[in-house]
Design a protein around this motif. Sequence first.
Motif, PDB file in Angstrom:
ATOM      1  N   VAL A 196     -22.931  33.224  40.375  1.00 33.50           N
ATOM      2  CA  VAL A 196     -22.629  34.534  40.614  1.00 33.50           C
ATOM      3  C   VAL A 196     -22.049  35.239  39.344  1.00 33.50           C
ATOM      4  N   ASP A 197     -22.632  36.074  38.407  1.00 38.61           N
ATOM      5  CA  ASP A 197     -22.287  36.712  37.463  1.00 38.61           C
ATOM      6  C   ASP A 197     -22.659  35.663  35.986  1.00 38.61           C
ATOM      7  N   LEU A 198     -21.976  34.587  36.181  1.00 40.56           N
ATOM      8  CA  LEU A 198     -22.141  33.509  35.216  1.00 40.56           C
ATOM      9  C   LEU A 198     -21.656  32.277  35.745  1.00 40.56           C
ATOM     10  N   LEU A 228     -15.410  31.599  39.474  1.00 40.15           N
ATOM     11  CA  LEU A 228     -14.868  32.500  38.299  1.00 40.15           C
ATOM     12  C   LEU A 228     -15.961  33.186  37.727  1.00 40.15           C
ATOM     13  N   GLY A 229     -15.673  34.425  37.349  1.00 37.93           N
ATOM     14  CA  GLY A 229     -16.565  35.499  36.694  1.00 37.93           C
ATOM     15  C   GLY A 229     -16.145  35.954  35.329  1.00 37.93           C
ATOM     16  N   ALA A 230     -16.181  37.234  35.225  1.00 42.38           N
ATOM     17  CA  ALA A 230     -15.673  38.068  33.858  1.00 42.38           C
ATOM     18  C   ALA A 230     -14.282  37.706  33.635  1.00 42.38           C
ATOM     19  N   GLY A 231     -13.580  37.358  34.620  1.00 42.64           N
ATOM     20  CA  GLY A 231     -12.049  37.370  34.504  1.00 42.64           C
ATOM     21  C   GLY A 231     -11.314  36.212  33.933  1.00 42.64           C
ATOM     22  N   THR A 232     -12.405  35.250  33.604  1.00 40.75           N
ATOM     23  CA  THR A 232     -11.859  33.935  33.168  1.00 40.75           C
ATOM     24  C   THR A 232     -11.228  33.670  32.243  1.00 40.75           C
ATOM     25  N   LYS A 233      -9.861  33.056  32.096  1.00 43.22           N
ATOM     26  CA  LYS A 233      -9.267  32.966  30.804  1.00 43.22           C
ATOM     27  C   LYS A 233      -8.993  31.521  30.572  1.00 43.22           C
ATOM     28  N   GLY A 234      -9.548  30.943  29.531  1.00 49.23           N
ATOM     29  CA  GLY A 234      -9.239  29.483  29.113  1.00 49.23           C
ATOM     30  C   GLY A 234     -10.055  28.513  30.083  1.00 49.23           C
ATOM     31  N   GLU A 235      -9.751  27.465  30.059  1.00 46.69           N
ATOM     32  CA  GLU A 235     -10.327  26.328  30.448  1.00 46.69           C
ATOM     33  C   GLU A 235     -10.085  26.600  32.106  1.00 46.69           C
ATOM     34  N   PRO A 236     -10.959  25.907  32.925  1.00 45.62           N
ATOM     35  CA  PRO A 236     -10.862  26.230  34.369  1.00 45.62           C
ATOM     36  C   PRO A 236      -9.652  25.244  34.750  1.00 45.62           C
ATOM     37  N   ARG A 237      -8.839  25.733  35.730  1.00 47.56           N
ATOM     38  CA  ARG A 237      -7.582  24.988  36.180  1.00 47.56           C
ATOM     39  C   ARG A 237      -7.750  24.650  37.624  1.00 47.56           C
ATOM     40  N   GLU A 238      -6.958  23.531  38.072  1.00 44.20           N
ATOM     41  CA  GLU A 238      -7.334  23.005  39.399  1.00 44.20           C
ATOM     42  C   GLU A 238      -6.530  24.111  40.173  1.00 44.20           C
ATOM     43  N   TRP A 264     -17.783  51.190  30.667  1.00 45.14           N
ATOM     44  CA  TRP A 264     -18.777  51.883  31.895  1.00 45.14           C
ATOM     45  C   TRP A 264     -18.062  51.539  33.261  1.00 45.14           C
ATOM     46  N   ASP A 265     -17.337  50.509  33.219  1.00 45.58           N
ATOM     47  CA  ASP A 265     -16.741  50.687  34.572  1.00 45.58           C
ATOM     48  C   ASP A 265     -15.676  51.647  34.878  1.00 45.58           C
ATOM     49  N   ILE A 266     -15.023  52.102  34.009  1.00 47.36           N
ATOM     50  CA  ILE A 266     -14.169  53.252  33.920  1.00 47.36           C
ATOM     51  C   ILE A 266     -14.802  54.558  34.161  1.00 47.36           C
ATOM     52  N   GLY A 314     -10.774  35.999  42.821  1.00 51.15           N
ATOM     53  CA  GLY A 314     -10.719  37.276  42.017  1.00 51.15           C
ATOM     54  C   GLY A 314     -12.099  37.882  42.492  1.00 51.15           C
ATOM     55  N   ASN A 315     -12.660  38.885  41.737  1.00 51.16           N
ATOM     56  CA  ASN A 315     -13.650  39.812  42.292  1.00 51.16           C
ATOM     57  C   ASN A 315     -14.936  38.961  42.300  1.00 51.16           C
ATOM     58  N   ASN A 316     -15.058  37.932  41.368  1.00 49.55           N
ATOM     59  CA  ASN A 316     -16.335  37.175  41.722  1.00 49.55           C
ATOM     60  C   ASN A 316     -16.384  36.436  42.884  1.00 49.55           C
ATOM     61  N   GLY A 317     -15.108  35.919  43.393  1.00 49.73           N
ATOM     62  CA  GLY A 317     -15.262  35.474  44.790  1.00 49.73           C
ATOM     63  C   GLY A 317     -15.530  36.678  45.744  1.00 49.73           C
ATOM     64  N   GLY A 318     -15.101  37.781  45.577  1.00 45.06           N
ATOM     65  CA  GLY A 318     -15.287  39.010  46.529  1.00 45.06           C
ATOM     66  C   GLY A 318     -16.793  39.329  46.618  1.00 45.06           C
ATOM     67  N   ASP A 319     -17.459  38.800  45.480  1.00 49.46           N
ATOM     68  CA  ASP A 319     -19.015  39.177  45.554  1.00 49.46           C
ATOM     69  C   ASP A 319     -19.736  37.956  46.435  1.00 49.46           C
ATOM     70  N   GLY A 320     -18.742  36.832  46.116  1.00 46.48           N
ATOM     71  CA  GLY A 320     -19.408  35.673  47.094  1.00 46.48           C
ATOM     72  C   GLY A 320     -19.213  35.914  48.656  1.00 46.48           C
ATOM     73  N   ILE A 374      -5.775  36.522  46.961  1.00 44.94           N
ATOM     74  CA  ILE A 374      -7.030  37.504  46.935  1.00 44.94           C
ATOM     75  C   ILE A 374      -6.535  38.797  46.274  1.00 44.94           C
ATOM     76  N   ARG A 375      -6.878  39.139  45.232  1.00 46.41           N
ATOM     77  CA  ARG A 375      -6.319  40.168  44.451  1.00 46.41           C
ATOM     78  C   ARG A 375      -6.570  41.582  44.575  1.00 46.41           C
ATOM     79  N   SER A 376      -7.902  41.925  44.586  1.00 48.29           N
ATOM     80  CA  SER A 376      -8.346  43.538  44.547  1.00 48.29           C
ATOM     81  C   SER A 376      -8.381  43.800  46.025  1.00 48.29           C
TER      82      SER A 376
HETATM   83  N1  LIG Z   1     -17.396  46.537  37.812  1.00 45.48           N
HETATM   84  C1  LIG Z   1     -17.160  45.382  37.677  1.00 45.48           C
HETATM   85  O1  LIG Z   1     -16.324  44.992  37.262  1.00 45.48           O
HETATM   86  C2  LIG Z   1     -17.655  44.432  38.841  1.00 45.48           C
HETATM   87  C3  LIG Z   1     -17.326  43.232  39.019  1.00 45.48           C
HETATM   88  N2  LIG Z   1     -18.011  42.453  39.676  1.00 45.48           N
HETATM   89  C4  LIG Z   1     -17.572  41.065  39.743  1.00 45.48           C
HETATM   90  O2  LIG Z   1     -16.018  40.893  39.428  1.00 45.48           O
HETATM   91  C5  LIG Z   1     -15.908  39.668  38.535  1.00 45.48           C
HETATM   92  C6  LIG Z   1     -14.648  39.803  37.645  1.00 45.48           C
HETATM   93  O3  LIG Z   1     -13.699  39.910  38.502  1.00 45.48           O
HETATM   94  P1  LIG Z   1     -12.172  39.438  38.449  1.00 45.48           P
HETATM   95  O4  LIG Z   1     -11.919  40.303  36.989  1.00 45.48           O
HETATM   96  O5  LIG Z   1     -11.386  39.535  39.299  1.00 45.48           O
HETATM   97  O6  LIG Z   1     -12.096  38.030  37.548  1.00 45.48           O
HETATM   98  P2  LIG Z   1     -12.916  36.624  38.154  1.00 45.48           P
HETATM   99  O7  LIG Z   1     -13.029  36.824  39.525  1.00 45.48           O
HETATM  100  O8  LIG Z   1     -13.609  36.406  37.295  1.00 45.48           O
HETATM  101  O9  LIG Z   1     -11.528  35.575  37.996  1.00 45.48           O
HETATM  102  C7  LIG Z   1     -10.203  36.087  38.074  1.00 45.48           C
HETATM  103  C8  LIG Z   1      -9.540  34.853  38.980  1.00 45.48           C
HETATM  104  O10 LIG Z   1      -9.588  33.859  38.602  1.00 45.48           O
HETATM  105  C9  LIG Z   1      -8.364  33.423  37.822  1.00 45.48           C
HETATM  106  N3  LIG Z   1      -8.504  32.628  36.860  1.00 45.48           N
HETATM  107  C10 LIG Z   1      -8.707  33.136  35.576  1.00 45.48           C
HETATM  108  N4  LIG Z   1      -9.065  32.175  34.651  1.00 45.48           N
HETATM  109  C11 LIG Z   1      -8.798  31.018  35.383  1.00 45.48           C
HETATM  110  C12 LIG Z   1      -9.094  29.784  34.927  1.00 45.48           C
HETATM  111  N5  LIG Z   1      -9.161  29.313  33.804  1.00 45.48           N
HETATM  112  N6  LIG Z   1      -8.816  28.745  35.933  1.00 45.48           N
HETATM  113  C13 LIG Z   1      -8.310  29.197  37.065  1.00 45.48           C
HETATM  114  N7  LIG Z   1      -8.608  30.314  37.605  1.00 45.48           N
HETATM  115  C14 LIG Z   1      -8.597  31.200  36.464  1.00 45.48           C
HETATM  116  C15 LIG Z   1      -7.588  34.627  37.691  1.00 45.48           C
HETATM  117  O11 LIG Z   1      -6.270  33.993  37.949  1.00 45.48           O
HETATM  118  C16 LIG Z   1      -8.104  35.243  38.834  1.00 45.48           C
HETATM  119  O12 LIG Z   1      -7.349  35.228  39.990  1.00 45.48           O
HETATM  120  C17 LIG Z   1     -17.399  39.676  37.927  1.00 45.48           C
HETATM  121  O13 LIG Z   1     -17.489  38.455  37.245  1.00 45.48           O
HETATM  122  C18 LIG Z   1     -18.223  39.842  38.868  1.00 45.48           C
HETATM  123  O14 LIG Z   1     -18.593  39.019  39.467  1.00 45.48           O
HETATM  124  C19 LIG Z   1     -18.921  42.738  40.561  1.00 45.48           C
HETATM  125  O15 LIG Z   1     -18.260  42.614  41.968  1.00 45.48           O
HETATM  126  C20 LIG Z   1     -19.664  43.965  40.134  1.00 45.48           C
HETATM  127  C21 LIG Z   1     -18.837  45.026  39.533  1.00 45.48           C
END
Ligand SMILES: NC(=O)C1=CN([C@@H]2O[C@H](COP(=O)(O)OP(=O)(O)OC[C@H]3O[C@@H](n4cnc5c(N)ncnc54)[C@H](O)[C@@H]3O)[C@@H](O)[C@H]2O)[C@@H](O)CC1
Length: 480
Positions: free
Chosen positions: A158-160, A127-137, A9-11, A52-58, A82-84
């Motif tokens: 935010v998100d989760l 951290l949001g939907a982009g989380t991979k594995g256990e949270p790191r320092e 759906w994002d695409i 990440g973008n979760n932080g961006g929402d913040g 800060i990526r995106s």
């Molecule tokens: N259409 C969308 O995809 C939307 C996404 N949004 C937000 O975007 C979030 C997803 O954004 P991202 O894909 O940028 O991912 P995240 O912001 O969840 O996290 C990715 C960042 O965290 C780091 N990271 C990943 N796993 C880690 C770990 N285990 N320990 C420490 N650092 C870790 C990555 O290196 C990266 O920098 C959603 O949860 C939501 O909050 C919203 O802006 C609404 C729309």
Amino acid sequence: MRIEDVYIWDINAKWLGISPYQLMENAGAGVARTIEERFGKGLRIAVFSGTGNNGGDGFVAARHLSFENDVTLFLVGNEEKIRSEEAKHNWGILKKLDFVKIKVLKDSSYIKSLDLSGFDVIVDALLGAGTKGEPREPIRSAIEKINEYAGKAKIVSVDLPSGYPSSVRVKADVAVTFQWDKEEYEGFEHVIVKIGYPKELYHLVGPGDAKFALRKRGGHKGQNGKLLVIGGSEDYFGAPYLASKAASYLVDLVYLAMPEYSARRINDPNLILRPFGGRNFTKEDVEDVLAIADGVDAVVIGPGIGQRAETKEFILEFLRWSEKPVVIDADALKAVAEDLDVLKGKKFILTPHAGEFRILFGEKPDGSLEEKPKLVVEKAKAVGGTILLKGAYDIISDGKVWKYNKTGNRGMTTGGTGDVLAGLVGALLALGNSPLKAASAGAFLNGLAGDMVKEEVGENFTALDVAGKVPQAVKWVLEF
Ligand SMILES: NC(=O)C1=CN([C@@H]2O[C@H](COP(=O)(O)OP(=O)(O)OC[C@H]3O[C@@H](n4cnc5c(N)ncnc54)[C@H](O)[C@@H]3O)[C@@H](O)[C@H]2O)[C@@H](O)CC1
Ligand SMILES: [K+]
């Protein structure tokens, strides 16, 4: 709602022109609104953002909240990370604001020493939907720090809850999730905030569906799909050829089973030709065709196969015994109309146009984009399979949900584009997609290839031109 669908759906949202900036703005604003509605205004609020973008929402939430609250933004990690573009943009705005205090936290031991006792609300956007594995320092220390204040300050994720699904996660009072409830998220309260996705995303097929359906399965020959096309008769050889040709761009191997009489006219080294004696398929051929079907992932039956009584017998007998996912097209639809029971318990897609739909089900589909799908859903449910009703808008249903596809143009009324479609849908089935996903993605690709041909030569083209454009259509989808 599944995470896989969020990806699609994002695409599709991007395809509709909905930008990531808009989504982030709505997400952050929704978080801020939820906080003010629940906890009031004039609060002292700490926002913890990751990079990440979760932080961006913040970042966005912090700006919205700053209008009527006292906000401190803690960036956990390196500013350069800060990526995106949209997150960078919102970070840039925050840095210009004098009434939002900003602290960048890179060091775990410093985080451990933080005192958050002055805050009424802590927003967790680590951290949001982009989380991979256990949270790191240093994120991990930030999570632990926030958790020290569970029960003292209100914690809004935010998100989760950051860290999820790991057990090292924020103890959230509430998580604000976006647009849809996600079945996977368990064990915490969710508030769902709409971020501007229109209803179309439930139904409209877009590049996201196609991209997902086209993903590669493996690096070895044969791992990316084997398809058998059964068609042709003494009258037709072009139809099964077009279906096979289109399919051969998507899968590793295409077998083409045809009566010998018409198979003689095919000369294409990309296809594995399996000629059968005689001018038309008959019951005698069933066993041998089943043996070929044994070695493939999916089957297309019908293009150019003709309507002779002995061929209808062949079709029904083949379908009765075959266990493979199958696309039933063209004349095979007319055979099946005489005995829908052969479809019981099978995995199949019917690809009728309006006339064939009426022959199959006794009703002509028409009406609005509310009424027509209702009928398709009802019939798909009754017959226990997937229907792809071809038309200016294709309508697809598996009996539960429905989709529609808008790619394609008037030029595609030319003969043979339906055969190309059947081949593409069969190939996508052979790649392991569900019938609903294969039919949706196939309809999209077929129409897109047709639109690309139109772009080059206008509306007067042939089905072979459409088949030939499949590689470019696929490339466009994968790069979108
Ligand atoms: N259409 C969308 O995809 C939307 C996404 N949004 C937000 O975007 C979030 C997803 O954004 P991202 O894909 O940028 O991912 P995240 O912001 O969840 O996290 C990715 C960042 O965290 C780091 N990271 C990943 N796993 C880690 C770990 N285990 N320990 C420490 N650092 C870790 C990555 O290196 C990266 O920098 C959603 O949860 C939501 O909050 C919203 O802006 C609404 C729309
Ligand atoms: K979070």
